[in-house]
Scaffold this motif. Sequence first.
Motif, PDB file in Angstrom:
ATOM      1  N   LEU A  41       0.676  -1.019   0.373  1.00 38.53           N
ATOM      2  CA  LEU A  41      -0.001  -0.048  -0.436  1.00 38.53           C
ATOM      3  C   LEU A  41       1.263   1.346   0.056  1.00 38.53           C
ATOM      4  O   LEU A  41       2.033   1.094   0.884  1.00 38.53           O
ATOM      5  CB  LEU A  41      -0.898  -0.261   1.110  1.00 38.53           C
ATOM      6  CG  LEU A  41      -1.634  -1.673   1.251  1.00 38.53           C
ATOM      7  CD1 LEU A  41      -2.175  -1.177   3.009  1.00 38.53           C
ATOM      8  CD2 LEU A  41      -3.063  -1.321   0.339  1.00 38.53           C
ATOM      9  N   THR A  42       0.578   2.046  -0.371  1.00 41.07           N
ATOM     10  CA  THR A  42       0.995   3.518  -0.977  1.00 41.07           C
ATOM     11  C   THR A  42       0.706   4.535  -0.754  1.00 41.07           C
ATOM     12  O   THR A  42      -0.790   4.204  -0.484  1.00 41.07           O
ATOM     13  CB  THR A  42       2.276   3.254  -2.342  1.00 41.07           C
ATOM     14  OG1 THR A  42       2.306   2.750  -2.503  1.00 41.07           O
ATOM     15  CG2 THR A  42       2.424   4.882  -2.492  1.00 41.07           C
ATOM     16  N   THR A  43       1.064   5.673   0.182  1.00 36.14           N
ATOM     17  CA  THR A  43      -0.071   6.838   1.122  1.00 36.14           C
ATOM     18  C   THR A  43       0.897   7.796   1.238  1.00 36.14           C
ATOM     19  O   THR A  43       2.397   7.899   0.892  1.00 36.14           O
ATOM     20  CB  THR A  43      -0.496   6.357   2.108  1.00 36.14           C
ATOM     21  OG1 THR A  43      -1.244   7.912   2.971  1.00 36.14           O
ATOM     22  CG2 THR A  43       0.183   6.086   3.359  1.00 36.14           C
ATOM     23  N   THR A  44       0.435   8.519   1.811  1.00 37.69           N
ATOM     24  CA  THR A  44       1.363   9.566   1.909  1.00 37.69           C
ATOM     25  C   THR A  44       1.563  10.388   3.603  1.00 37.69           C
ATOM     26  O   THR A  44       0.837   9.635   4.380  1.00 37.69           O
ATOM     27  CB  THR A  44       1.177  11.553   1.473  1.00 37.69           C
ATOM     28  OG1 THR A  44      -0.562  11.675   2.210  1.00 37.69           O
ATOM     29  CG2 THR A  44       0.947  11.349  -0.209  1.00 37.69           C
ATOM     30  N   LEU A  48      -1.543   8.919   6.270  1.00 32.95           N
ATOM     31  CA  LEU A  48      -1.647   7.824   7.178  1.00 32.95           C
ATOM     32  C   LEU A  48      -1.553   8.203   8.996  1.00 32.95           C
ATOM     33  O   LEU A  48      -1.965   7.854   9.422  1.00 32.95           O
ATOM     34  CB  LEU A  48       0.361   7.513   7.223  1.00 32.95           C
ATOM     35  CG  LEU A  48       0.381   6.281   7.885  1.00 32.95           C
ATOM     36  CD1 LEU A  48       0.195   5.344   8.195  1.00 32.95           C
ATOM     37  CD2 LEU A  48       2.113   6.132   7.454  1.00 32.95           C
ATOM     38  N   GLY A  49      -1.075   9.525   8.483  1.00 28.66           N
ATOM     39  CA  GLY A  49      -1.020  10.559   9.954  1.00 28.66           C
ATOM     40  C   GLY A  49      -2.754  10.492  10.980  1.00 28.66           C
ATOM     41  O   GLY A  49      -3.090  10.994  11.447  1.00 28.66           O
ATOM     42  N   SER A  50      -3.475  10.730   9.790  1.00 30.63           N
ATOM     43  CA  SER A  50      -4.898  10.770   9.465  1.00 30.63           C
ATOM     44  C   SER A  50      -5.563  10.136   9.981  1.00 30.63           C
ATOM     45  O   SER A  50      -5.719   9.988  11.127  1.00 30.63           O
ATOM     46  CB  SER A  50      -5.333  12.024   8.381  1.00 30.63           C
ATOM     47  OG  SER A  50      -6.814  11.630   8.619  1.00 30.63           O
ATOM     48  N   LEU A  51      -4.746   8.288   9.210  1.00 31.16           N
ATOM     49  CA  LEU A  51      -5.600   7.664   9.760  1.00 31.16           C
ATOM     50  C   LEU A  51      -5.450   6.950  10.813  1.00 31.16           C
ATOM     51  O   LEU A  51      -6.720   6.900  11.722  1.00 31.16           O
ATOM     52  CB  LEU A  51      -5.060   6.563   8.797  1.00 31.16           C
ATOM     53  CG  LEU A  51      -5.614   4.595   9.401  1.00 31.16           C
ATOM     54  CD1 LEU A  51      -7.265   5.385   8.918  1.00 31.16           C
ATOM     55  CD2 LEU A  51      -4.515   3.541   8.116  1.00 31.16           C
ATOM     56  N   ARG A  53      -4.071   8.764  13.752  1.00 32.78           N
ATOM     57  CA  ARG A  53      -5.237   9.923  14.361  1.00 32.78           C
ATOM     58  C   ARG A  53      -6.756   9.184  14.737  1.00 32.78           C
ATOM     59  O   ARG A  53      -7.173   9.303  15.947  1.00 32.78           O
ATOM     60  CB  ARG A  53      -5.149  11.247  14.662  1.00 32.78           C
ATOM     61  CG  ARG A  53      -4.007  11.234  14.713  1.00 32.78           C
ATOM     62  CD  ARG A  53      -3.856  13.173  14.544  1.00 32.78           C
ATOM     63  NE  ARG A  53      -3.980  13.790  12.946  1.00 32.78           N
ATOM     64  CZ  ARG A  53      -3.575  13.557  11.998  1.00 32.78           C
ATOM     65  NH1 ARG A  53      -2.398  13.412  12.320  1.00 32.78           N
ATOM     66  NH2 ARG A  53      -3.775  14.216  10.651  1.00 32.78           N
ATOM     67  N   THR A  54      -7.689   8.845  13.368  1.00 35.08           N
ATOM     68  CA  THR A  54      -8.777   8.117  13.416  1.00 35.08           C
ATOM     69  C   THR A  54      -8.759   7.145  14.432  1.00 35.08           C
ATOM     70  O   THR A  54      -9.839   7.159  15.363  1.00 35.08           O
ATOM     71  CB  THR A  54      -9.067   8.180  12.243  1.00 35.08           C
ATOM     72  OG1 THR A  54      -9.413   9.630  11.785  1.00 35.08           O
ATOM     73  CG2 THR A  54     -10.717   7.886  12.311  1.00 35.08           C
ATOM     74  N   LEU A  55      -7.955   6.546  14.638  1.00 36.79           N
ATOM     75  CA  LEU A  55      -8.068   5.606  14.802  1.00 36.79           C
ATOM     76  C   LEU A  55      -7.852   5.143  16.153  1.00 36.79           C
ATOM     77  O   LEU A  55      -8.038   4.230  17.090  1.00 36.79           O
ATOM     78  CB  LEU A  55      -7.159   4.487  14.159  1.00 36.79           C
ATOM     79  CG  LEU A  55      -7.395   3.559  12.668  1.00 36.79           C
ATOM     80  CD1 LEU A  55      -5.571   2.863  12.470  1.00 36.79           C
ATOM     81  CD2 LEU A  55      -8.662   2.986  12.429  1.00 36.79           C
ATOM     82  N   LYS A  56      -6.670   6.496  16.617  1.00 36.26           N
ATOM     83  CA  LYS A  56      -6.428   5.922  18.486  1.00 36.26           C
ATOM     84  C   LYS A  56      -8.055   6.861  18.739  1.00 36.26           C
ATOM     85  O   LYS A  56      -8.005   6.187  20.024  1.00 36.26           O
ATOM     86  CB  LYS A  56      -5.821   7.612  18.470  1.00 36.26           C
ATOM     87  CG  LYS A  56      -4.194   6.379  18.356  1.00 36.26           C
ATOM     88  CD  LYS A  56      -2.689   7.418  18.539  1.00 36.26           C
ATOM     89  CE  LYS A  56      -1.796   7.068  18.271  1.00 36.26           C
ATOM     90  NZ  LYS A  56      -0.429   7.455  18.684  1.00 36.26           N
ATOM     91  N   THR A  57      -9.087   7.972  18.006  1.00 37.52           N
ATOM     92  CA  THR A  57      -9.362   8.615  19.001  1.00 37.52           C
ATOM     93  C   THR A  57     -10.658   7.901  18.944  1.00 37.52           C
ATOM     94  O   THR A  57     -12.139   8.057  18.766  1.00 37.52           O
ATOM     95  CB  THR A  57     -10.099   9.506  18.670  1.00 37.52           C
ATOM     96  OG1 THR A  57      -9.838   9.590  17.041  1.00 37.52           O
ATOM     97  CG2 THR A  57      -8.655  10.409  18.657  1.00 37.52           C
ATOM     98  N   SER A  58     -11.053   6.594  18.039  1.00 42.48           N
ATOM     99  CA  SER A  58     -11.936   5.951  17.813  1.00 42.48           C
ATOM    100  C   SER A  58     -12.699   4.997  19.003  1.00 42.48           C
ATOM    101  O   SER A  58     -12.380   4.827  19.531  1.00 42.48           O
ATOM    102  CB  SER A  58     -11.902   4.731  16.351  1.00 42.48           C
ATOM    103  OG  SER A  58     -13.344   3.904  16.778  1.00 42.48           O
ATOM    104  N   THR A  59     -13.977   5.427  19.104  1.00 46.82           N
ATOM    105  CA  THR A  59     -15.139   4.723  19.998  1.00 46.82           C
ATOM    106  C   THR A  59     -15.664   3.919  19.677  1.00 46.82           C
ATOM    107  O   THR A  59     -15.953   2.828  20.828  1.00 46.82           O
ATOM    108  CB  THR A  59     -16.073   5.711  20.548  1.00 46.82           C
ATOM    109  OG1 THR A  59     -17.256   5.939  19.326  1.00 46.82           O
ATOM    110  CG2 THR A  59     -15.646   6.973  21.277  1.00 46.82           C
TER     111      THR A  59
END
Length: 62
Positions: A41-44, A48-51, A53-59
């Motif tokens: 998988l290729t990303t920026t 990746l940082g946004s993903l 952060r979202t996973l860390k704050t997911s409920t």
Amino acid sequence: MRTIHWQKSTYSGDGSNCVYVAATPTGTVHLRESDDPETILTTTPAALGSLIRTLKTSTGPR
């Protein structure tokens, strides 16, 4: 073509199911799993940082 230098994620632990990450000089981030190393998988860094952060704050369930 340059060789990509893969680094095992520190969150993978000592098991055989590991996530590897590599960054290129152009800033692209590559991700792969040890079970299927040919699939990359290729990303920026920003995406990746946004993903992460979202996973860390997911409920949701973990």
